[in-house]
Design a protein around this motif. Structure first.
Motif, short mmCIF file in Angstrom:
data_model
loop_
_atom_site.label_atom_id
_atom_site.label_comp_id
_atom_site.label_asym_id
_atom_site.label_seq_id
_atom_site.Cartn_x
_atom_site.Cartn_y
_atom_site.Cartn_z
N LEU A 1 36.54 30.91 63.60
CA LEU A 1 37.95 30.52 63.56
C LEU A 1 38.55 30.87 62.20
CD1 LEU A 1 37.88 27.07 65.35
CD2 LEU A 1 39.34 29.01 65.96
N ASN A 2 37.79 30.55 61.16
CA ASN A 2 38.34 30.77 59.82
C ASN A 2 38.40 32.24 59.47
OD1 ASN A 2 39.12 28.22 58.90
ND2 ASN A 2 36.97 27.61 58.94
N ALA A 3 37.49 33.05 60.08
CA ALA A 3 37.59 34.50 59.88
C ALA A 3 38.93 34.98 60.42
CB ALA A 3 36.45 35.19 60.61
N VAL A 4 39.31 34.45 61.58
CA VAL A 4 40.60 34.84 62.17
C VAL A 4 41.73 34.34 61.30
CG1 VAL A 4 42.06 34.63 64.19
CG2 VAL A 4 39.60 34.88 64.46
N ASN A 5 41.58 33.07 60.82
CA ASN A 5 42.62 32.51 59.95
C ASN A 5 42.85 33.40 58.75
OD1 ASN A 5 43.01 30.41 61.61
ND2 ASN A 5 41.90 28.89 60.37
N LEU A 6 41.76 33.84 58.16
CA LEU A 6 41.84 34.67 56.96
C LEU A 6 42.62 35.95 57.28
CD1 LEU A 6 40.98 35.21 54.04
CD2 LEU A 6 38.88 36.24 54.92
#
Lengths: 105, 630
Positions: free
Chosen positions: A44-49
């Protein structure tokens, strides 16, 4: 903003991809449910980044707003997921997902 | 007068509704009086119409019925000389038979429902003759068929009676299909089913027009079914399973003449189709002789009369087919009198002998049932065609026209009336003369009550004098009935351009021949059954070939069974065992089995292993993305 743009966009994409792949690998290859949750968080945080990076490069705040929503939903998801995990643990004395095979067809 | 005339059918309907709804709550005599009373009112109104008709035709519109697009139909009644004569026959004879039924059905447990059915029948019959369009006529047509079914199977606890009712219904359905197709063709050709639109338009058609021929042939198929002609006549003899008043009213006097009425009503159409006319005459005369030859050897009193009815209906169709429309209607009228009388007389005999119907077990009844005997005698004279009884005038008018049209028809007709005289006098002699052959100790033959004998006496009077309305000019009469009906049949007669060839001298000569032949066959019957005291052989005895053939009704029922029923049964069995059980069920079971088999395979996907699910999900998403991006 200039600091951000000092790093080329490609690198952000590369980093996000690597993080996402690590997340996928974690989800696929780990047995421990808690680790799987952490891996999902990583994805999820990869996408957020990625969203934030594009948002910055395009000078469009919509991407960042989107990230807030993602984080809120992820938090809710983790809360529900951990609650389920606690119930599973109480019943099976284990967090190993291989134990959960009662729905075998 | 006309507005009251529209009410004629609704009195019997009211009777049906009241008696039918109250049923057993109504005392027997109240139901009987109500049913008879309704008919009496209808009869009085019909009489009024008949008196006032004087040649013109009136339409009385009651209510709109169907209106769809360009198609519309309404409840409209047509009052003209033709329908008024039928009104008189239906309500008059119907009333007498209702009164008779009061005595005949007195001890029946379903007494009230019987009268309800009878009233319903009269209602539909009146609709049939009053209708001013083929569509409305069809309503009455189907209605009387229904009542016929209900009344034949009135004692439905007996299986063979039930079968007879079903047979009548199925046979009628075959005819009805033809009638319905005829109506549809009429609608396609003329754009309406109303008489007042069709008949004037039809006059513009050429004689022998293909469409008109098709229409008339199809309508005639309907008439064949309803009026029991070859090849659909087999239901009528079986219809004798019903109570005797029903046989008299429905299966002799009124319903079976519906086919005659319909053909006569469509006279102008038939006049334009010489082929159809020939077919009508041919089937009529063949049926007349064929049925009469079966009646020669029957031993059931009602069966003899049933075949005699089929035969007489054949004469009526012969009359129609040779263009003698008014003579046919005349014969319908006289036949209604004497055939109703014969059936009611037979009913009186059956009543007096506690249900015995076999003439081999009768004999010598003339002393015990004097009134029945005398009235039966009158009716026998009338049907045999002995002057001056009514049957003589009507039958000879038909035969005279047949002679003008086709000599062969006349010869067959005379042979038929010879047989008619023989079987009727055979019946009369075996029933009323000689000595009693039944069990004297078991059955005490007794005369029927007054309520039954009075209708017999009235009908006997009518059978005697009924012919005088149609005394032909050659015998110094004025054939009132044909003048009365002239306005209705004039257009048809004009189209036919009949060769009024036969002079009155030859007409008288023809009558002489017929009467001589009839008297000869009466003498033969006298010789066989009175002088030599011959009694028909018992069941199962060996008979000479021809007699055997006639006794077994030419095995027509057996032939129909072998040719139609059996193959149909086989076909049904094939469809049941092969098509339904194997094919249809196979397809249904196959789809079930296939679902099961696929599920059996698919359940291995459900491993219960979360790892596997996750892997499948990732691969799935990857695939979607991959194909999306390609």
């Amino acid at each position: 903003m200039t600091d951000l743009k000092a790093i080329p966009l490609d690198w952000y994409i590369l980093l996000s991809s690597i993080l996402f792949c690590i997340g996928i690998m974690g989800v696929l290859f780990r047995r421990n449910a808690i680790i799987i949750f952490m891996s999902i968080e990583l994805m999820l945080n990869a996408v957020n980044l990625l969203l934030v990076a594009f948002s910055a490069y395009h000078n469009d705040a919509a991407g960042q707003v989107f990230v807030f929503f993602t984080m809120a939903v992820a938090a809710a998801e983790i809360a529900v997921g951990l609650a389920i995990l606690i119930v599973v643990y109480r019943n099976t004395k284990s967090t190993d997902i291989d134990v959960l095979n009662r729905l075998k067809g | 007068m006309n507005q009251y005339a529209a009410l004629i059918p609704f009195f019997p309907l009211a009777g049906f509704v009241i008696i039918g709804l109250m049923n057993t709550k109504l005392p027997k005599n109240v139901a009987a009086i109500l049913a008879c009373g309704m008919l009496l009112i209808s009869f009085c109104l019909s009489l009024g119409v008949f008196m006032n008709i004087s040649g013109q035709s009136n339409e009385v519109q009651l209510a709109p019925w169907i209106s769809v697009g360009s198609f519309s139909a309404s409840f409209t009644f047509l009052l003209d000389p033709l329908s008024s004569i039928f009104l008189m026959i239906i309500t008059g004879v119907g009333f007498l038979i209702h009164v008779y039924s009061v005595g005949y059905m007195h001890d029946d447990e379903k007494h009230n429902i019987f009268f309800a059915y009878l009233n319903l029948f009269v209602f539909f019959m009146l609709i049939l003759v009053l209708a001013s369009s083929y569509l409305l006529m069809f309503v009455g047509w189907e209605g009387v068929g229904l009542c016929s079914y209900l009344l034949i199977g009135f004692w439905f606890k007996n299986k063979s009676y039930n079968d007879a009712a079903k047979k009548a219904f199925v046979m009628n359905r075959i005819g009805d299909l033809g009638f319905l197709l005829g109506i549809i063709l009429l609608f396609i050709t003329f754009g309406s089913s109303d008489y007042h639109i069709i008949f004037p338009k039809a006059q513009g058609f050429m004689s022998g027009d293909g469409m008109i021929t098709a229409i008339t042939l199809l309508l005639f198929v309907g008439a064949i079914g309803k009026s029991a002609q070859i090849p659909l006549y087999t239901w009528l003899p079986d219809a004798m399973a019903g109570p005797t008043p029903v046989s008299a009213l429905i299966h002799a006097a009124t319903m079976v003449t519906a086919g005659i009425y319909m053909v006569a009503r469509s006279g102008i159409l038939y006049a334009l189709a010489p082929v159809s006319m020939f077919v009508v005459a041919l089937i009529g005369v063949v049926t007349a002789v064929f049925a009469a030859s079966i009646a020669l050897t029957q031993n059931d009193i009602k069966k003899v009369l049933a075949y005699s009815t089929v035969s007489q209906l054949g004469y009526m169709f012969l009359g129609l087919g040779v263009g003698a429309f008014s003579a046919s209607v005349f014969h319908v009228m006289t036949h209604a009198f004497f055939k109703a009388l014969l059936f009611l007389g037979a009913g009186s005999v059956i009543h007096g002998l506690a249900g015995e119907q076999d003439i081999r077990n009768m004999g010598g009844l003339r002393k015990k049932l004097p009134i029945t005997f005398l009235t039966f005698l009158v009716a026998t004279f009338a049907i045999a065609g002995i002057p001056p009884f009514s049957g003589f005038f009507s039958k000879d008018e038909i035969l005279a026209h047949a002679f003008t049209s086709n000599k062969l028809f006349w010869v067959l007709g005379v042979i038929g009336s010879m047989m008619t005289a023989f079987y009727m006098f055979r019946l009369l002699f075996l029933t009323f003369y000689g000595t009693y052959r039944g069990n004297e100790h078991k059955v005490h033959a007794h005369e029927s009550p007054k309520v039954m004998t009075i209708p017999l006496i009235i009908l006997a009077i009518l059978s005697t004098i009924g012919g005088f309305v149609g005394v032909p000019e050659s015998l110094g009469g004025s054939s009132q009935i044909s003048h009365f009906l002239d306005p209705v049949f004039k257009p048809a007669q004009d189209k036919m351009m009949l060769l009024e060839g036969s002079s009155s001298v030859s007409e008288v000569a023809l009558m002489g021949i017929t009467v001589a032949v009839v008297l000869a066959s009466i003498l033969l019957a006298w010789y066989l059954y009175i002088s030599r005291k011959r009694v028909p052989a018992a069941e199962g005895a060996r008979l000479p070939a021809l007699q055997n053939l006639s006794y077994h009704k030419y095995y027509i029922d057996e032939i129909y069974t072998a040719l139609i029923t059996k193959p149909l049964d086989k076909l049904s069995e094939f469809f049941k065992n092969i098509v339904d059980n194997k094919l249809i069920d196979g397809i249904v079971n196959l789809s079930g089995k296939a679902t099961e088999a696929v599920s059996d395979l698919m359940r291995f996907v459900q491993t219960g292993n979360v790892d596997f699910y996750l892997l499948a999900m990732v691969i799935g998403i990857a695939c979607i993305l991959f194909f999306k991006l390609m």
